[in-house]
Design a protein around this motif. Structure first.
Motif, PDB file in Angstrom:
ATOM      1  N   ALA A 268      45.320  45.577  22.603  1.00 48.93           N
ATOM      2  CA  ALA A 268      46.169  46.680  22.152  1.00 48.93           C
ATOM      3  C   ALA A 268      46.825  47.408  23.306  1.00 48.93           C
ATOM      4  CB  ALA A 268      45.348  47.653  21.316  1.00 48.93           C
ATOM      5  N   ASP A 269      46.271  47.301  24.504  1.00 44.02           N
ATOM      6  CA  ASP A 269      46.814  48.007  25.663  1.00 44.02           C
ATOM      7  C   ASP A 269      47.762  47.157  26.504  1.00 44.02           C
ATOM      8  OD1 ASP A 269      45.322  50.241  24.993  1.00 44.02           O
ATOM      9  OD2 ASP A 269      43.585  49.574  26.181  1.00 44.02           O
ATOM     10  N   ARG A 270      47.940  45.924  26.124  1.00 37.93           N
ATOM     11  CA  ARG A 270      48.747  45.014  26.956  1.00 37.93           C
ATOM     12  C   ARG A 270      50.241  45.168  26.657  1.00 37.93           C
ATOM     13  NH1 ARG A 270      45.859  39.658  28.897  1.00 37.93           N
ATOM     14  NH2 ARG A 270      43.729  40.449  29.054  1.00 37.93           N
TER      15      ARG A 270
ATOM     16  N   ALA B 255      57.034  34.850  37.736  1.00 41.59           N
ATOM     17  CA  ALA B 255      56.196  35.964  37.288  1.00 41.59           C
ATOM     18  C   ALA B 255      55.810  36.815  38.495  1.00 41.59           C
ATOM     19  CB  ALA B 255      54.945  35.445  36.592  1.00 41.59           C
ATOM     20  N   ARG B 256      55.845  38.125  38.318  1.00 46.09           N
ATOM     21  CA  ARG B 256      55.426  39.047  39.367  1.00 46.09           C
ATOM     22  C   ARG B 256      54.292  39.927  38.830  1.00 46.09           C
ATOM     23  NH1 ARG B 256      61.023  39.946  39.758  1.00 46.09           N
ATOM     24  NH2 ARG B 256      60.767  42.073  38.954  1.00 46.09           N
ATOM     25  N   PRO B 257      53.296  40.186  39.668  1.00 44.65           N
ATOM     26  CA  PRO B 257      53.164  39.792  41.074  1.00 44.65           C
ATOM     27  C   PRO B 257      52.708  38.359  41.299  1.00 44.65           C
ATOM     28  CG  PRO B 257      51.321  41.167  40.433  1.00 44.65           C
ATOM     29  CD  PRO B 257      52.248  41.150  39.258  1.00 44.65           C
ATOM     30  N   GLY B 258      52.334  37.636  40.250  1.00 47.11           N
ATOM     31  CA  GLY B 258      52.061  36.216  40.405  1.00 47.11           C
ATOM     32  C   GLY B 258      50.618  35.848  40.649  1.00 47.11           C
ATOM     33  N   GLY B 259      49.674  36.707  40.288  1.00 43.83           N
ATOM     34  CA  GLY B 259      48.263  36.382  40.444  1.00 43.83           C
ATOM     35  C   GLY B 259      47.687  35.789  39.171  1.00 43.83           C
ATOM     36  N   THR B 260      46.713  34.891  39.320  1.00 39.79           N
ATOM     37  CA  THR B 260      46.099  34.248  38.160  1.00 39.79           C
ATOM     38  C   THR B 260      45.348  35.246  37.290  1.00 39.79           C
ATOM     39  OG1 THR B 260      45.854  32.222  39.453  1.00 39.79           O
ATOM     40  CG2 THR B 260      44.526  32.405  37.453  1.00 39.79           C
ATOM     41  N   ASN B 261      44.765  36.253  37.899  1.00 42.93           N
ATOM     42  CA  ASN B 261      43.944  37.221  37.160  1.00 42.93           C
ATOM     43  C   ASN B 261      44.663  38.548  36.935  1.00 42.93           C
ATOM     44  OD1 ASN B 261      43.899  37.871  39.850  1.00 42.93           O
ATOM     45  ND2 ASN B 261      41.733  38.469  39.879  1.00 42.93           N
ATOM     46  N   ILE B 262      45.987  38.493  36.834  1.00 39.22           N
ATOM     47  CA  ILE B 262      46.801  39.693  36.629  1.00 39.22           C
ATOM     48  C   ILE B 262      47.719  39.496  35.427  1.00 39.22           C
ATOM     49  CG2 ILE B 262      48.508  41.254  37.650  1.00 39.22           C
ATOM     50  CD1 ILE B 262      47.645  40.190  40.394  1.00 39.22           C
ATOM     51  N   VAL B 263      47.732  40.464  34.527  1.00 38.51           N
ATOM     52  CA  VAL B 263      48.800  40.512  33.533  1.00 38.51           C
ATOM     53  C   VAL B 263      50.076  40.849  34.299  1.00 38.51           C
ATOM     54  CG1 VAL B 263      49.695  41.687  31.493  1.00 38.51           C
ATOM     55  CG2 VAL B 263      47.235  41.309  31.727  1.00 38.51           C
ATOM     56  N   PRO B 264      51.114  40.018  34.220  1.00 38.98           N
ATOM     57  CA  PRO B 264      52.280  40.265  35.067  1.00 38.98           C
ATOM     58  C   PRO B 264      53.021  41.542  34.697  1.00 38.98           C
ATOM     59  CG  PRO B 264      52.717  38.485  33.523  1.00 38.98           C
ATOM     60  CD  PRO B 264      51.259  38.801  33.406  1.00 38.98           C
ATOM     61  N   SER B 265      53.677  42.122  35.695  1.00 36.98           N
ATOM     62  CA  SER B 265      54.519  43.288  35.451  1.00 36.98           C
ATOM     63  C   SER B 265      55.929  42.895  35.062  1.00 36.98           C
ATOM     64  CB  SER B 265      54.574  44.172  36.700  1.00 36.98           C
ATOM     65  OG  SER B 265      55.145  43.456  37.783  1.00 36.98           O
ATOM     66  N   ALA B 266      56.365  41.716  35.496  1.00 34.89           N
ATOM     67  CA  ALA B 266      57.728  41.269  35.203  1.00 34.89           C
ATOM     68  C   ALA B 266      57.772  39.746  35.210  1.00 34.89           C
ATOM     69  CB  ALA B 266      58.711  41.828  36.225  1.00 34.89           C
TER      70      ALA B 266
ATOM     71  N   ARG C 163      53.893  45.744  31.953  1.00 34.92           N
ATOM     72  CA  ARG C 163      53.006  46.542  32.779  1.00 34.92           C
ATOM     73  C   ARG C 163      51.909  45.668  33.350  1.00 34.92           C
ATOM     74  NH1 ARG C 163      50.476  50.574  29.278  1.00 34.92           N
ATOM     75  NH2 ARG C 163      48.741  49.112  29.070  1.00 34.92           N
ATOM     76  N   ALA C 164      51.770  45.684  34.660  1.00 29.33           N
ATOM     77  CA  ALA C 164      50.714  44.907  35.307  1.00 29.33           C
ATOM     78  C   ALA C 164      49.351  45.516  34.999  1.00 29.33           C
ATOM     79  CB  ALA C 164      50.946  44.859  36.814  1.00 29.33           C
ATOM     80  N   ASP C 165      48.361  44.631  34.824  1.00 27.72           N
ATOM     81  CA  ASP C 165      47.005  45.126  34.550  1.00 27.72           C
ATOM     82  C   ASP C 165      46.015  44.000  34.813  1.00 27.72           C
ATOM     83  OD1 ASP C 165      45.020  46.926  33.734  1.00 27.72           O
ATOM     84  OD2 ASP C 165      46.293  47.687  32.115  1.00 27.72           O
ATOM     85  N   HIS C 166      44.749  44.304  34.660  1.00 30.68           N
ATOM     86  CA  HIS C 166      43.675  43.354  34.943  1.00 30.68           C
ATOM     87  C   HIS C 166      43.545  42.354  33.798  1.00 30.68           C
ATOM     88  CE1 HIS C 166      39.773  41.717  35.973  1.00 30.68           C
ATOM     89  NE2 HIS C 166      39.765  42.421  37.105  1.00 30.68           N
ATOM     90  N   ALA C 167      43.484  41.074  34.143  1.00 33.42           N
ATOM     91  CA  ALA C 167      43.403  40.035  33.119  1.00 33.42           C
ATOM     92  C   ALA C 167      42.083  40.067  32.363  1.00 33.42           C
ATOM     93  CB  ALA C 167      43.596  38.657  33.759  1.00 33.42           C
ATOM     94  N   GLY C 168      41.020  40.566  32.994  1.00 28.54           N
ATOM     95  CA  GLY C 168      39.711  40.527  32.361  1.00 28.54           C
ATOM     96  C   GLY C 168      39.300  41.790  31.649  1.00 28.54           C
ATOM     97  N   THR C 169      39.973  42.899  31.934  1.00 25.69           N
ATOM     98  CA  THR C 169      39.502  44.174  31.377  1.00 25.69           C
ATOM     99  C   THR C 169      40.496  44.842  30.436  1.00 25.69           C
ATOM    100  OG1 THR C 169      40.396  45.445  33.245  1.00 25.69           O
ATOM    101  CG2 THR C 169      38.135  44.582  33.455  1.00 25.69           C
ATOM    102  N   THR C 170      41.717  44.351  30.376  1.00 16.84           N
ATOM    103  CA  THR C 170      42.735  45.009  29.561  1.00 16.84           C
ATOM    104  C   THR C 170      42.650  44.540  28.115  1.00 16.84           C
ATOM    105  OG1 THR C 170      44.181  45.008  31.509  1.00 16.84           O
ATOM    106  CG2 THR C 170      45.183  45.577  29.393  1.00 16.84           C
TER     107      THR C 170
END
Length: 401
Positions: free
Chosen positions: A229-231, A264-275, A219-226
């Motif tokens: 336990a929610d990752r 990695a998708r979506p491939g952003g440095t500050n994103i937990v990847p979705s896939a 699941r994609a999410d914010h790298a700084g706020t997630t």
């Protein structure tokens, strides 16, 4: 023109300024330029050039319909950021060997062809030896047409853009039936010859190998706020796959397991990847068992992270024993030029291995003093290339006398 001169003429084609080395893939500008170069050089020699239904190129000395043909050649595509010799050396040497035979006044009793097989490395569409697999019926044409590159472009679309009808892809038994022998000259992939001060080796076997794609979904999410336990981070089981491959290889000195490609998708440095997609290359006496170990570890890691994983087999190639009689011929003929010839097993796949199920095939290996392959440091000395051409010419003469 020597093989060294032929290679020098295309040295700038496909130079990869970002990765280093050369990147030449099916349907791109570099590969298209190389195909045009080969066609021009073949025509300059008076060879009849044709493109088969699978876009493999054939340059004929003699009547291609006569049958009982002896074929040499290799491929012109590369891995991303690869070396200058893997593939093009065999093509250039084939043309140079025919020059040498003509200079000697040789008159072949059967047709000789120099072949260029499409997408041997699988660098764009993931399936190695694509052209020879289609030719021999080892690859379903519907599956081939549906293959997609990293940008989502299908193989069918690429072929259509090049003016080739993708509906014509597939098994070509009539062409196969006209071929009697195939000899592929290739740079050594490894460093067995240099320590023995040997310029030429003769191929004996190709080990079993394959490619598997592991697709992890989280699941994609914010790298700084997630919170932890929610990752549901698919990068974690992807990383475990890399480590599991190394552990599996360490347990068996004959095995090879490598992860050389990760998306990695979506491939952003500050994103937990979705896939995350991971490609596993496995080789050795029992690659399937090795892969099962790696996949088991990947599934366990995916479950622990709350992710899903899907495993896809991109290609599998069984172990191949190259034709013993042809290997004897190559050894005998080479022994007249070099003081000693050794037999080499290889962990690298080749079109010769695919064709081996349908006709006698053999391989000549030219010394690689660096031992490096699929990388810019891949190298062959000019004198060794010239020796390889002489031996190849002698083999072609022996087989067409």
């Amino acid at each position: 023109m020597s093989a060294v001169d032929l290679l020098a003429a295309v040295d700038d084609v496909g130079r990869d300024r970002r990765r280093g080395g050369w990147s030449r893939h099916l349907g791109d500008d570099a590969e298209t330029t190389l195909r045009e170069w080969f066609t021009t050089e073949a025509a300059r020699r008076g060879l009849a050039v044709e493109t088969d239904t699978n876009t493999n190129l054939w340059a004929w000395w003699g009547d291609p319909e006569a049958g009982d043909a002896v074929v040499t050649g290799s491929h012109l595509d590369s891995v991303p950021g690869g070396g200058a010799y893997d593939g093009p050396l065999g093509v250039a040497s084939g043309l140079a060997a025919l020059d040498l035979l003509r200079a000697r006044g040789h008159r072949p009793t059967r047709p000789i062809a120099v072949a260029v097989f499409a997408e041997e490395e699988g660098g764009r569409f993931g399936v190695p030896c694509l052209g020879s697999r289609l030719l021999t019926g080892a690859l379903d044409p519907d599956r081939a047409r549906a293959l997609r590159d990293a940008d989502g472009v299908t193989l069918a679309e690429v072929y259509a853009r090049r003016g080739h009808d993708p509906a014509r892809l597939g098994h070509d038994p009539a062409r196969l039936g006209r071929l009697a022998r195939f000899v592929e000259l290739h740079i050594e992939q490894g460093r067995a010859l240099a320590p023995q001060d040997l310029a030429i080796g003769v191929g004996s076997t190709i080990v079993a190998h394959g490619r598997w794609r592991l697709s992890f979904t989280g699941r994609a999410d914010h790298a700084g706020t997630t919170e932890l336990a929610d990752r549901r981070d698919p990068m974690l089981p992807a990383a475990e796959t890399v480590l599991a491959a190394r552990r599996a290889m360490a347990r068996d000195p004959q095995a090879r397991a490598t992860v050389g490609r990760v998306h990695a998708r979506p491939g952003g440095t500050n994103i937990v990847p979705s896939a995350v997609e991971v490609w596993l290359d496995a080789r050795g006496p029992a690659p399937q068992a090795l892969v099962e170990d790696v996949v088991a570890a990947a599934r366990a890691a995916a479950g622990a992270e709350g992710c899903r994983v899907e495993v896809t087999t991109d290609s599998v190639s069984p172990a191949v024993r190259l034709d013993a009689g042809l290997a004897d011929t190559l050894t005998r003929v080479a022994a007249a030029t070099v003081p000693e010839v050794v037999r080499l097993a290889t962990g690298a796949g080749h079109d010769a291995g695919v064709l081996a199920a349908h006709l006698p095939t053999g391989m000549l290996h030219v010394r690689n003093p660096t031992g490096t392959s699929h990388a810019p440091d891949e190298h062959a000395e000019d004198d060794d290339v010239a020796t390889g051409v002489r031996v190849l010419a002698d083999v072609l003469a022996d087989l067409t006398r």
